[in-house]
Structures are given as structure tokens and as C-alpha cells.
Design a protein around this motif. Structure first.
Motif, PDB file in Angstrom:
ATOM      1  N   GLY A  95     -16.572  16.673   0.798  1.00 13.20           N
ATOM      2  CA  GLY A  95     -15.705  16.411  -0.839  1.00 13.20           C
ATOM      3  C   GLY A  95     -14.146  15.766  -0.626  1.00 13.20           C
ATOM      4  N   MET A  96     -13.861  15.200  -1.296  1.00 17.51           N
ATOM      5  CA  MET A  96     -12.245  14.866  -1.151  1.00 17.51           C
ATOM      6  C   MET A  96     -11.726  15.567  -2.680  1.00 17.51           C
ATOM      7  SD  MET A  96     -12.662  10.834  -0.030  1.00 17.51           S
ATOM      8  CE  MET A  96     -13.257  10.403   1.257  1.00 17.51           C
ATOM      9  N   LEU A  97      -9.978  16.108  -1.921  1.00 17.19           N
ATOM     10  CA  LEU A  97      -9.293  15.874  -3.408  1.00 17.19           C
ATOM     11  C   LEU A  97      -8.340  15.483  -3.374  1.00 17.19           C
ATOM     12  CD1 LEU A  97      -8.069  18.336  -5.786  1.00 17.19           C
ATOM     13  CD2 LEU A  97      -6.790  19.228  -3.633  1.00 17.19           C
ATOM     14  N   ILE A  98      -8.376  14.254  -4.112  1.00 16.12           N
ATOM     15  CA  ILE A  98      -7.044  13.017  -4.441  1.00 16.12           C
ATOM     16  C   ILE A  98      -6.276  13.656  -5.426  1.00 16.12           C
ATOM     17  CG2 ILE A  98      -7.328  10.713  -5.325  1.00 16.12           C
ATOM     18  CD1 ILE A  98     -10.097  10.371  -4.575  1.00 16.12           C
ATOM     19  N   ASP A  99      -4.967  13.905  -4.887  1.00 13.29           N
ATOM     20  CA  ASP A  99      -3.370  13.855  -5.010  1.00 13.29           C
ATOM     21  C   ASP A  99      -2.828  12.483  -5.701  1.00 13.29           C
ATOM     22  OD1 ASP A  99      -0.754  14.678  -5.984  1.00 13.29           O
ATOM     23  OD2 ASP A  99      -0.640  15.656  -3.770  1.00 13.29           O
ATOM     24  N   THR A 100      -2.737  12.167  -6.632  1.00  9.68           N
ATOM     25  CA  THR A 100      -2.273  10.792  -7.543  1.00  9.68           C
ATOM     26  C   THR A 100      -0.899  11.037  -7.755  1.00  9.68           C
ATOM     27  OG1 THR A 100      -2.464  12.561 -10.176  1.00  9.68           O
ATOM     28  CG2 THR A 100      -4.896  11.281  -9.170  1.00  9.68           C
ATOM     29  N   ALA A 101      -0.513  11.956  -7.420  1.00 10.77           N
ATOM     30  CA  ALA A 101       0.986  11.703  -7.484  1.00 10.77           C
ATOM     31  C   ALA A 101       1.448  11.287  -5.602  1.00 10.77           C
ATOM     32  CB  ALA A 101       1.856  13.632  -7.462  1.00 10.77           C
ATOM     33  N   GLN A 102       0.247  11.830  -4.840  1.00  8.60           N
ATOM     34  CA  GLN A 102       1.079  10.657  -3.885  1.00  8.60           C
ATOM     35  C   GLN A 102       0.369   9.251  -3.731  1.00  8.60           C
ATOM     36  OE1 GLN A 102       3.096  12.154  -1.879  1.00  8.60           O
ATOM     37  NE2 GLN A 102       3.429  13.805  -3.147  1.00  8.60           N
ATOM     38  N   CYS A 103      -0.360   9.210  -4.625  1.00 13.13           N
ATOM     39  CA  CYS A 103      -1.371   7.433  -4.863  1.00 13.13           C
ATOM     40  C   CYS A 103       0.007   6.209  -5.511  1.00 13.13           C
ATOM     41  CB  CYS A 103      -2.724   7.888  -5.457  1.00 13.13           C
ATOM     42  SG  CYS A 103      -4.037   6.004  -4.958  1.00 13.13           S
ATOM     43  N   THR A 104       0.315   5.668  -4.727  1.00 11.95           N
ATOM     44  CA  THR A 104       1.321   4.616  -4.719  1.00 11.95           C
ATOM     45  C   THR A 104       0.714   3.428  -5.945  1.00 11.95           C
ATOM     46  OG1 THR A 104       2.511   5.492  -3.012  1.00 11.95           O
ATOM     47  CG2 THR A 104       3.134   3.249  -4.507  1.00 11.95           C
ATOM     48  N   GLN A 105       1.501   3.072  -6.677  1.00 19.06           N
ATOM     49  CA  GLN A 105       0.917   1.991  -7.458  1.00 19.06           C
ATOM     50  C   GLN A 105       0.639   0.607  -6.351  1.00 19.06           C
ATOM     51  OE1 GLN A 105       2.517   2.219 -11.399  1.00 19.06           O
ATOM     52  NE2 GLN A 105      -0.150   1.797 -11.694  1.00 19.06           N
ATOM     53  N   GLY A 106      -0.055   0.263  -6.336  1.00 15.68           N
ATOM     54  CA  GLY A 106       0.344  -1.329  -5.710  1.00 15.68           C
ATOM     55  C   GLY A 106      -0.648  -1.351  -3.984  1.00 15.68           C
ATOM     56  N   CYS A 107      -0.471   0.334  -3.226  1.00 18.24           N
ATOM     57  CA  CYS A 107      -0.817   0.421  -2.243  1.00 18.24           C
ATOM     58  C   CYS A 107      -2.463   0.608  -2.701  1.00 18.24           C
ATOM     59  CB  CYS A 107      -0.528   1.347  -1.849  1.00 18.24           C
ATOM     60  SG  CYS A 107      -1.983   2.134  -0.220  1.00 18.24           S
ATOM     61  N   ASN A 108      -3.146  -0.451  -1.856  1.00 19.18           N
ATOM     62  CA  ASN A 108      -4.856  -0.842  -1.313  1.00 19.18           C
ATOM     63  C   ASN A 108      -4.833  -0.073  -0.280  1.00 19.18           C
ATOM     64  OD1 ASN A 108      -5.735  -1.442  -4.235  1.00 19.18           O
ATOM     65  ND2 ASN A 108      -4.549  -3.650  -3.360  1.00 19.18           N
ATOM     66  N   ASP A 109      -4.171   0.783   0.440  1.00 21.47           N
ATOM     67  CA  ASP A 109      -4.453   0.590   2.181  1.00 21.47           C
ATOM     68  C   ASP A 109      -5.717   1.394   2.400  1.00 21.47           C
ATOM     69  OD1 ASP A 109      -2.387  -0.321   2.763  1.00 21.47           O
ATOM     70  OD2 ASP A 109      -1.608   1.662   3.431  1.00 21.47           O
ATOM     71  N   CYS A 110      -6.628   2.509   1.036  1.00 16.88           N
ATOM     72  CA  CYS A 110      -7.971   3.007   0.977  1.00 16.88           C
ATOM     73  C   CYS A 110      -9.613   2.010   1.053  1.00 16.88           C
ATOM     74  CB  CYS A 110      -7.867   3.605   0.407  1.00 16.88           C
ATOM     75  SG  CYS A 110      -7.217   3.679  -2.073  1.00 16.88           S
ATOM     76  N   VAL A 111      -8.788   0.751   0.583  1.00 18.05           N
ATOM     77  CA  VAL A 111      -9.646   0.241  -0.414  1.00 18.05           C
ATOM     78  C   VAL A 111      -9.774  -1.191   0.874  1.00 18.05           C
ATOM     79  CG1 VAL A 111     -10.288  -2.423  -1.888  1.00 18.05           C
ATOM     80  CG2 VAL A 111      -8.931   0.310  -3.066  1.00 18.05           C
ATOM     81  N   THR A 112      -8.659  -1.026   1.831  1.00 17.80           N
ATOM     82  CA  THR A 112      -9.023  -2.628   2.741  1.00 17.80           C
ATOM     83  C   THR A 112      -9.450  -1.424   4.057  1.00 17.80           C
ATOM     84  OG1 THR A 112      -7.006  -3.245   2.656  1.00 17.80           O
ATOM     85  CG2 THR A 112      -7.334  -3.627   4.393  1.00 17.80           C
ATOM     86  N   ALA A 113      -9.210  -0.287   4.229  1.00 19.28           N
ATOM     87  CA  ALA A 113      -9.724   0.060   5.057  1.00 19.28           C
ATOM     88  C   ALA A 113     -11.597   0.229   4.975  1.00 19.28           C
ATOM     89  CB  ALA A 113      -9.440   1.904   5.653  1.00 19.28           C
ATOM     90  N   CYS A 114     -11.570   0.620   3.738  1.00 21.29           N
ATOM     91  CA  CYS A 114     -13.194   0.689   2.920  1.00 21.29           C
ATOM     92  C   CYS A 114     -13.578  -0.879   3.502  1.00 21.29           C
ATOM     93  CB  CYS A 114     -13.178   0.963   2.186  1.00 21.29           C
ATOM     94  SG  CYS A 114     -15.810   1.259   1.020  1.00 21.29           S
ATOM     95  N   ASN A 115     -13.991  -1.465   3.058  1.00 20.61           N
ATOM     96  CA  ASN A 115     -13.366  -3.330   3.278  1.00 20.61           C
ATOM     97  C   ASN A 115     -13.946  -3.260   4.834  1.00 20.61           C
ATOM     98  OD1 ASN A 115     -14.145  -2.685   0.276  1.00 20.61           O
ATOM     99  ND2 ASN A 115     -11.656  -4.062   0.932  1.00 20.61           N
ATOM    100  N   LYS A 116     -13.189  -2.852   5.423  1.00 24.37           N
ATOM    101  CA  LYS A 116     -12.990  -3.464   7.048  1.00 24.37           C
ATOM    102  C   LYS A 116     -13.966  -2.600   7.375  1.00 24.37           C
ATOM    103  CE  LYS A 116     -10.234  -3.410  11.536  1.00 24.37           C
ATOM    104  NZ  LYS A 116      -8.512  -3.068  12.483  1.00 24.37           N
ATOM    105  N   GLU A 117     -13.968  -0.680   7.035  1.00 25.95           N
ATOM    106  CA  GLU A 117     -15.181  -0.128   7.870  1.00 25.95           C
ATOM    107  C   GLU A 117     -16.633  -0.611   7.265  1.00 25.95           C
ATOM    108  OE1 GLU A 117     -15.424   1.953  10.723  1.00 25.95           O
ATOM    109  OE2 GLU A 117     -17.165   2.425   9.599  1.00 25.95           O
ATOM    110  N   ASN A 118     -16.808  -0.996   6.490  1.00 30.62           N
ATOM    111  CA  ASN A 118     -18.520  -0.935   5.986  1.00 30.62           C
ATOM    112  C   ASN A 118     -19.026  -2.508   5.798  1.00 30.62           C
ATOM    113  OD1 ASN A 118     -19.124   1.858   5.223  1.00 30.62           O
ATOM    114  ND2 ASN A 118     -16.417   1.490   4.364  1.00 30.62           N
TER     115      ASN A 118
END
Length: 238
Positions: A47-70
Motif C-alpha cells: 500500500g501507499m500513504l500519500i501526505d498531501t501536505a508534501q505534494c506540491t501543486q504543479g509537480c508531476n514527477d510521479c506522473v512522469t515517472a509512471c509514464n516512463k516506467e510503464n
């Protein structure tokens, strides 16, 4: 041997060769899509625990990494596959804004599995919800059943696919928690790419794991907890 017999034997050899080529990738896709099933155990609940306080608006690093990996295109049109997407929320009364990643929630009681007529949607023993593309007939019942709009339908032929992430036109797909990485002892690409460490990945069933300790120590919620799906993805600060 007559010319006719020789031609027939050559035809059979050619046909069998073609069949072997056709079947071999299928078997590889089947095994890879399921991941290393021998390693999956109910002792583990990824599972994952996502801390929304640390998730920056405009940052898409997770999305970019997912796209590249898959091997996803990164397109955001309705017909593009998006295994993870960023959502911006705003509390109208307070004006407080949040940004958070949304993906397959890897439910313990996944409605996508319940409605699948061919058992293509399935849940591994370790809680990862996957799609067996060899069983998927593209009916998209699972997409209608998912309350998180986490699944995509592949509309177009695909090229340059990742060898360990098989995909196919006419089938449904979604976040796999990067099962190909988990089975190698690695983290999902999105968690690894998050520079703010907003995504904590681990074994929810291990009381000594970092994620289990964090879940016990902070207030976290499940999206649409009222549906009682017992999601593997939890959000802090939501």
C-alpha cells in the motif's frame, strides 16, 4: 517423396513456426502480467500513504515517472491511458487548496474484480489488483464499476512497449503499483521519483514497517471510505 508431399511438409513446418512465434509472446505476456506469483503472499498487503501536505501543486514527477516506467504516452485526452493523475482540490469555504495523485486504489474488495465476466480483473494475494490482458475482452464493465475512474481502455495499436509491462489494444489497464519493480524488491516508480517524499510505500500488514507505523501515528483517510472497499492507498491531510 512426391513434390506434393514435400510442399505439404514445408507448409506444416512454416505454420508450426508461425504458431510458436504467436504463442510465445502470449505466454510471456501472461506470466509478466501476473508478476512473480510465487512471491505474492497474503502476509503482505502492499500500500501507499500519500501526505498531501508534501505534494506540491504543479509537480508531476510521479506522473512522469509512471509514464516512463510503464511506457505510457503521457497524453491526457479522454482516450489516452493515465495510470496516475494529479488532482487539485479547493475547499470553497476556507479556500484551502490541495494537490494529490490519484490512481488505482488497490481495494481489498475491488468492484472491478466482482463485475469482470472473464476473471481478467484479479487481485494478487499481496493486494495488488491487476488485469490479465489475455482474458480481457474489452467490455469495460470494470471501468464503469471503478469509483475512482482509475482504469483506461487502450484504443490504438501500441509500439515500442516495455518488455516487462505488456499492454494491448482493446484491453483495459490501470496502475499495477509497478508490480514488475515490486517483485524485484524495488519501490514503485512514482514513490521513488517523489522528491518531497510525499508517497510512502510499504507493507501495511507488517506492524514494524515504516508505513504501518505512520498509519498508526497520523490521521489518514480512504477516498470514498463509505464504500467499504478497504483501499491500499491512504491519504494524509485530506
Amino acid at each position: 517423396m512426391s513434390d506434393t508431399d514435400a510442399q505439404r511438409r514445408q507448409f506444416l513446418k512454416t505454420s508450426l513456426g508461425a504458431a510458436a512465434v504467436a504463442i510465445a509472446p502470449g505466454m510471456l505476456l501472461f506470466e509478466t502480467a501476473r508478476g512473480n506469483t510465487e512471491a505474492a503472499s497474503s502476509k503482505v498487503r502492499w500500500g501507499m500513504l500519500i501526505d498531501t501536505a508534501q505534494c506540491t501543486q504543479g509537480c508531476n514527477d510521479c506522473v512522469t515517472a509512471c509514464n516512463k516506467e510503464n511506457g505510457l504516452s503521457g497524453g491526457t485526452a479522454p482516450t489516452d491511458s493515465q495510470w496516475i493523475r494529479k488532482i487539485d482540490l479547493k475547499d470553497i469555504s476556507s479556500g484551502h487548496e490541495l494537490s494529490l495523485p490519484m490512481m488505482c486504489q488497490h481495494c481489498a474488495e475491488p468492484p472491478c474484480v466482482d463485475v469482470c465476466p472473464t476473471a481478467a480483473s484479479f487481485k494478487r494475494a499481496d493486494g495488488i489488483v491487476l488485469v490479465d490482458r489475455h482474458r480481457c475482452i474489452g467490455c469495460r464493465y470494470c471501468m464503469m464499476a471503478c469509483p475512482y475512474k482509475a482504469r483506461s481502455f487502450v484504443h490504438e495499436p501500441l509500439t515500442d512497449q516495455k518488455p516487462d509491462v505488456p499492454r494491448g489494444k482493446g484491453t483495459v489497464e490501470s496502475c499495477t503499483l509497478c508490480v514488475q519493480r515490486i517483485d524485484k524488491g524495488q519501490q514503485p516508480a512514482c514513490a521513488e521519483a517523489c522528491k518531497n517524499k510525499a508517497i510512502l510505500f510499504g507493507n501495511l500488514n507488517d506492524e514494524n514497517s515504516e508505513i504501518a507505523k505512520k498509519v498508526r501515528s497520523v490521521v489518514s483517510v480512504q477516498v470514498r471510505a463509505d464504500l467499504q472497499l478497504n483501499t491500499g492507498i491512504r491519504y494524509q491531510g485530506l
